[in-house]
Design an enzyme around this catalytic site. Structure first.
Site, PDB file in Angstrom:
ATOM      1  CG  ASN A   9      -1.749   1.197   1.390  1.00 27.68           C
ATOM      2  OD1 ASN A   9      -1.812   2.033   0.475  1.00 27.68           O
ATOM      3  ND2 ASN A   9      -2.408   1.327   2.530  1.00 27.68           N
ATOM      4  CD1 TRP A  10       3.741   1.148  -2.769  1.00 27.94           C
ATOM      5  CD2 TRP A  10       3.466   2.107  -4.783  1.00 27.94           C
ATOM      6  NE1 TRP A  10       4.446   0.410  -3.698  1.00 27.94           N
ATOM      7  CE2 TRP A  10       4.295   0.973  -4.940  1.00 27.94           C
ATOM      8  CE3 TRP A  10       3.149   2.866  -5.908  1.00 27.94           C
ATOM      9  CZ2 TRP A  10       4.806   0.589  -6.178  1.00 27.94           C
ATOM     10  CZ3 TRP A  10       3.662   2.485  -7.145  1.00 27.94           C
ATOM     11  CH2 TRP A  10       4.488   1.356  -7.269  1.00 27.94           C
ATOM     12  CE  LYS A  11      -0.378   3.227   4.686  1.00 28.99           C
ATOM     13  NZ  LYS A  11      -0.297   3.306   6.134  1.00 28.99           N
ATOM     14  CG  HIS A  96      -6.117   1.688   4.808  1.00 26.71           C
ATOM     15  ND1 HIS A  96      -5.712   2.684   5.666  1.00 26.71           N
ATOM     16  CD2 HIS A  96      -5.103   0.800   4.743  1.00 26.71           C
ATOM     17  CE1 HIS A  96      -4.493   2.397   6.100  1.00 26.71           C
ATOM     18  NE2 HIS A  96      -4.096   1.265   5.557  1.00 26.71           N
ATOM     19  CD  GLU A  98      -3.199   5.396   6.571  1.00 36.13           C
ATOM     20  OE1 GLU A  98      -3.122   5.469   5.338  1.00 36.13           O
ATOM     21  OE2 GLU A  98      -2.296   4.908   7.283  1.00 36.13           O
ATOM     22  CD  GLU A 168      -3.808  -2.841   7.109  1.00 33.37           C
ATOM     23  OE1 GLU A 168      -2.656  -3.016   6.736  1.00 33.37           O
ATOM     24  OE2 GLU A 168      -4.460  -1.828   6.825  1.00 33.37           O
ATOM     25  N   GLY A 174       1.811   2.040  10.972  1.00 26.28           N
ATOM     26  CA  GLY A 174       2.752   3.160  10.907  1.00 26.28           C
ATOM     27  C   GLY A 174       3.369   3.520  12.246  1.00 26.28           C
ATOM     28  CB  SER A 210       4.450  -1.922  12.343  1.00 27.14           C
ATOM     29  OG  SER A 210       4.045  -0.584  12.569  1.00 27.14           O
ATOM     30  N   GLY A 231       2.623  -0.976   4.375  1.00 25.28           N
ATOM     31  CA  GLY A 231       2.740   0.411   3.951  1.00 25.28           C
ATOM     32  C   GLY A 231       4.206   0.823   3.853  1.00 25.28           C
ATOM     33  N   GLY A 232       4.724   1.391   4.946  1.00 24.65           N
ATOM     34  CA  GLY A 232       6.065   1.966   4.959  1.00 24.65           C
ATOM     35  C   GLY A 232       7.146   1.082   4.351  1.00 24.65           C
TER      36      GLY A 232
HETATM   37  P1  PGA Z   1       2.414   0.204   7.749  1.00 27.05           P
HETATM   38  O1  PGA Z   1       0.974   0.409   7.029  1.00 27.05           O
HETATM   39  O2  PGA Z   1       3.001  -1.065   7.157  1.00 27.05           O
HETATM   40  O3  PGA Z   1       3.201   1.425   7.368  1.00 27.05           O
HETATM   41  O4  PGA Z   1       2.162   0.070   9.200  1.00 27.05           O
HETATM   42  C1  PGA Z   1       0.133  -0.680   6.795  1.00 27.05           C
HETATM   43  C2  PGA Z   1      -1.136  -0.215   6.142  1.00 27.05           C
HETATM   44  O5  PGA Z   1      -1.600   0.897   6.456  1.00 27.05           O
HETATM   45  O6  PGA Z   1      -1.722  -0.921   5.304  1.00 27.05           O
END
Ligand code: PGA
Length: 249
Positions: A9-11, A96, A98, A168, A174, A210, A231-232
Site C-alpha cells: 500500500n503505497w498510500k 482502510h 486511514e 490491520e 505506521g 508495521s 505500507g512503509g
Molecule cells: P504500515 O501500514 O506497514 O506502514 O504500518 C500498513 C497499512 O496501512 O496498510
C-alpha cells in the site's frame, strides 16, 4: 499450496514516473515464486503506469487504494470501480483505517464499496481492525465482527470467497509496533470462523501493521496468516523485493 499474498500500500507516495521506475527495479530484483503473489496499490494517478509495468507478470498485479460506490456521475475527485478497472486495476482496498479515521468512511460506505468492487470484477481487500482504545477496552473481536458483518453481511458465499480480508489493528499501523503473530492469529481465527459461517471458510486473511524485514519471517511462520499488507516497508523497491523474497514460504 499456500499462496502467500504480499500487498504493497503505497498510500500518498510515488507518482506515475516514480511508479514506473520503482516497478522496473522491483521486477529485476524479484524473481517469480509460484507460492507468492505481489500486489501494488499505488495512488490513483499512478494506477495505469503501475498496471502497465506489471502486465506481463502473472504473479504481480495493481489495484486501487479506494473507490467510490457509484459507477459514474457528478462526484468530483472520486474514482469509481469501473474507472479503476479501465486503468488496469484488478483489486481495490476497501475501508482502510486511514479512510475510516481521516476521511470519515463508515461501515455503510464499506458495504457499498465492496459491492461496487465485486460488480466491477475487482477483488475487494476489506481492511478491518480495532483502535488502541477498543483493544484496551477488550472490544477487539466485537469491533472486527461488526466491520465484517457491515461490509459483507449481504454478500453470498461464492462472491465472499473472492474477497480478501486484511486484519490491520489501527494501533499497529505506521507505529513500528506490530501485533505479535499470536495476537494476529487469534483474531484471524475469529475472522475465519465468521467467514466459514457465511459459506466462505477459504477466504484469505492477511495481516497488516508495521510489517517489516525484521518481523516478516516470524509473522508468516504463523499459518493463520495468508500474507501481509504493508505500507512503509513497501516504498523502497529493493528492500520490498528482499522482504517478499526472503519471507518464509
Ligand atoms: P504500515 O501500514 O506497514 O506502514 O504500518 C500498513 C497499512 O496501512 O496498510
Amino acid at each position: 499450496m499456500r499462496r502467500l499474498l504480499f500487498a504493497a500500500n503505497w498510500k500518498m507516495h510515488l507518482g506515475p514516473a516514480e511508479a514506473r521506475a520503482y516497478l522496473k527495479t522491483f521486477r529485476t530484483r524479484y524473481r517469480r515464486h509460484d507460492d507468492r503473489a505481489v500486489w501494488f496499490f499505488p495512488p490513483a494517478v499512478s494506477l495505469e503506469a503501475a498496471a502497465e509495468a506489471v502486465r506481463e507478470r502473472e504473479d504481480l498485479l495493481a489495484g486501487a487504494q479506494d473507490i467510490h460506490w457509484e459507477a459514474k456521475g457528478a462526484f468530483t475527485g472520486a474514482v469509481s470501480a469501473p474507472l479503476a478497472a479501465q486503468a488496469g486495476a484488478k483489486a481495490t482496498l476497501v475501508g482502510h483505517s486511514e479512510r475510516r479515521q481521516l476521511f470519515g468512511e463508515t461501515d455503510e460506505d464499506t458495504r457499498k464499496k465492496t459491492a461496487a468492487a465485486l460488480a466491477a470484477s475487482l477483488v475487494p481487500v476489506l481492511c478491518v481492525g480495532e483502535t488502541l482504545a477498543e483493544r484496551e477496552a477488550g472490544h477487539t473481536l466485537p469491533v472486527v465482527k461488526r466491520q465484517l458483518a457491515a461490509a459483507l453481511g449481504g454478500v453470498e458465499g461464492g462472491a465472499l470467497r473472492r474477497v480478501i480480508i486484511a486484519y490491520e489493528p489501527v494501533w499497529a499501523i505506521g507505529t513500528g509496533r506490530n501485533a505479535t503473530p499470536q495476537d494476529a492469529a487469534l483474531v484471524h481465527r475469529e475472522i475465519r470462523a465468521w467467514l466459514a459461517a457465511h459459506g466462505a471458510g477459504e477466504t484469505r486473511v492477511v495481516y497488516g501493521g508495521s510489517v517489516s524485514l525484521k518481523n516478516i519471517a516470524e509473522l508468516l511462520a504463523e499459518p493463520e496468516l495468508d500474507g501481509v499488507l504493508v505500507g512503509g516497508a513497501s516504498l523502497n523497491p529493493e528492500s520490498w523485493a528482499e522482504l517478499v523474497q526472503t519471507a518464509a514460504g
